[in-house]
Design a protein around this motif. Structure first.
Motif, short mmCIF file in Angstrom:
data_model
loop_
_atom_site.label_atom_id
_atom_site.label_comp_id
_atom_site.label_asym_id
_atom_site.label_seq_id
_atom_site.Cartn_x
_atom_site.Cartn_y
_atom_site.Cartn_z
N ALA A 1 40.52 -7.37 -60.98
CA ALA A 1 40.43 -6.82 -62.25
C ALA A 1 39.62 -5.65 -62.17
N LEU A 2 38.49 -5.75 -61.31
CA LEU A 2 37.81 -4.20 -61.24
C LEU A 2 38.67 -2.97 -60.76
N ALA B 1 37.64 -16.88 -57.48
CA ALA B 1 37.05 -16.35 -58.59
C ALA B 1 36.74 -14.85 -58.13
N ALA C 1 38.32 -11.31 -59.82
CA ALA C 1 37.24 -10.43 -60.19
C ALA C 1 37.61 -8.81 -59.55
#
Length: 535
Positions: A220-221, A213, A217
């Protein structure tokens, strides 16, 4: 969940292989046009549990074969569900090719599943009971996908990394690690939930999923930060992509030559939308003509008359070389640049041909032709491949240097600019051009998957992609993977668009190719070995 994992691990025989096939088929829902990433998480979680059972209480040497069978069945299911649309090509000339439909729809996935079998077998040799087995699976599948993309001419269609590579934010890391690096990340992320049912202590049970996870994240950032504002456009360039939507069964009939040329010219000459500039460059798709345009001065003259002063046409077309007396000329699937005076100023010959589609592989050529069989494209003797050593940038007046690709050449990561990586040019390419003909596959996932894979090449290389397809989907994509303009599928239309500018300085992947992927494989191998406990 622990009870479910134990039941899956205890399966044997056809039940084990049947569940592996179903799990692999479910994983295909992570590919375009569906893009459901949780499907791959379920598929790989089941795969981990099946390998748990195949590797249990066996020495490393004895577990290789049962793990191979699990991987083969998993890959067979994944590729059958993901490539079923190939059957559409066998229906275009059903009277000649229908008999071979099972070979394409079942036989190809059956054979390519062997790569997954090898990957699962390699993972099984490193298998353990702890979280390190996730790294072992990433090592095995990552290596298998690279081999699938390179051996026997290569076929990297729907490599698992595309599950991440179709999301605009998540695909940005491909600029450093490429498709195969994305594949390693996809396995690490999607196989991690398997430990939720098998971890012995909380750290082993929840740690991998928490790490997955966090990794998603972070990707994506990073992607959101890298995207930034829209890319600038190249000054003085306005493209028109012509999408004639010619049915495949009519496209190569010589009797249609006049109507086909007329349709292209008519679409090319339609006025732009109110207030929009006139196109400076016209693009026509792959194999635009059912004849050799280079040997038809009348057709060249008609094309020239249809171009405005200063306009240039870039088109797919078959090209013949100058044969010696008594010899049959070689025919190439080419891209040609035609000026407003009707002169062909430059050409590129397709290097990576489609086996059985454009030619019959050497060992089978004589046998199959003796039986009266041929490749799908009805060219006597099939197309000849262009010289890899001679592959070069296409020169189009008014455009930056063009890296030309034809049809599925655009699905091969690291092959867009093979010479450029070895000897960087002082005048680097400014765009990737992909002309293609997806009419063989109709309104199926095939054209959508083709677009998604070509789109990832733009991100890897830091170059805009201009894609013109006979039936669609035609598109202009900026070097960050944003689709700035596109057409619908199966529609006669045209598309006017600006050309996005390339990323100055290029990308890490553009400079070093799969170097990062190799380091990732080594890290997974090291993690599997260091964290290993007896299975």
């Amino acid at each position: 969940m622990p009870r479910l994992a134990a039941r899956v691990a205890r399966l044997t025989g056809w039940r084990r292989l049947g569940l592996a096939w179903v799990a692999g088929a479910l994983g295909a829902l992570a590919m375009p046009p569906y893009g459901w990433l949780p499907a791959l998480a379920v598929a790989l979680t089941v795969a981990v549990w099946l390998i748990d059972g195949a590797a249990a209480d066996r020495s490393a040497a004895r577990r290789a074969w049962p793990c191979f069978l699990v991987g083969w069945a998993w890959g067979f299911g994944y590729l059958t569900a993901g490539l079923w649309w190939l059957g559409s090509a066998f229906l275009v000339e059903a009277d000649e090719f229908l008999w071979a439909l099972p070979l394409g729809v079942i036989g190809l996935p059956f054979g390519l599943g062997l790569f997954y079998g090898a990957g699962f077998s390699a993972a099984g040799l490193l298998w353990s009971r702890g979280p390190a087995r996730i790294a072992a699976l990433a090592f095995g599948i990552g290596g298998a996908e690279w081999l699938r993309g390179h051996l026997f001419t290569g076929f990297p269609w729907n490599a698992l990394g595309l599950a991440l590579g179709q999301n605009l934010w998540l695909m940005q890391i491909a600029a450093a690690i490429g498709l195969y690096g994305l594949t390693v990340l996809a396995v690490l992320v999607c196989a991690a939930p398997a430990t939720l049912a098998t971890g012995r202590v909380p750290r082993e049970r929840y740690g991998p999923s928490a790490a997955a996870a966090i990794l998603l994240a972070a990707l994506a950032l990073y992607g959101a930060e890298r995207l930034g504002p829209a890319d600038l456009s190249v000054t003085g360039v306005r493209l028109r992509l012509v999408q004639p939507n010619l049915p495949q069964d009519a496209k190569f009939r010589p009797e249609n030559r006049e109507d086909i040329v007329d349709r292209y010219i008519e679409l090319s000459r339609r006025p732009p939308a109110s207030g929009e500039p006139e196109p400076t460059h016209i693009v026509w798709p792959e194999s635009a003509f059912p004849f050799l345009i280079q040997r038809d001065p009348d057709a060249l003259a008609r094309i020239a008359a249809g171009l405005a002063p200063g306009q240039h046409l870039v088109t797919g077309a078959a090209r013949a070389d100058a044969a010696l007396p008594g010899e049959r000329p070689r025919i190439f699937n080419a891209v040609m640049v035609i000026g407003a005076d009707g002169t062909i100023t430059d050409t590129y010959d397709k290097v990576h041909l489609v086996p059985f589609g454009e030619y019959l592989p050497g060992p089978l050529d004589g046998i199959l032709r003796a039986l009266g069989l041929r490749q799908f494209v009805a060219i006597p003797g099939g197309f000849s491949a262009g010289s890899l050593a001679g592959q070069r940038i296409l020169a189009v007046p008014g455009l930056p240097p063009v890296a030309a690709t034809i049809c599925y050449e655009a699905i091969f990561p690291g092959a867009i600019l093979p010479a450029g990586r070895a000897a960087p040019s002082a005048d680097p390419p400014g765009l990737i051009l992909n002309v293609t003909n997806d009419a063989w596959f109709g309104d199926t996932p095939g054209p959508r998957q083709h677009l998604a894979q070509a789109r990832l090449r733009a991100v890897e290389e830091g170059l805009p992609l201009v894609r013109d397809a006979n039936t669609g989907i035609s598109a202009v994509i900026d070097p960050h993977g944003r689709i700035t303009a596109r057409t619908p599928l199966d529609t006669e239309t045209w598309l006017d668009a600006d050309l996005p500018a390339r990323i100055v300085g290029g990308t890490l992947y553009g400079q070093f190719g799969d170097a990062a992927f190799v380091l990732m494989l080594a890290a997974c191998l090291g993690g599997a070995v260091v964290g290993r406990r007896p299975a």
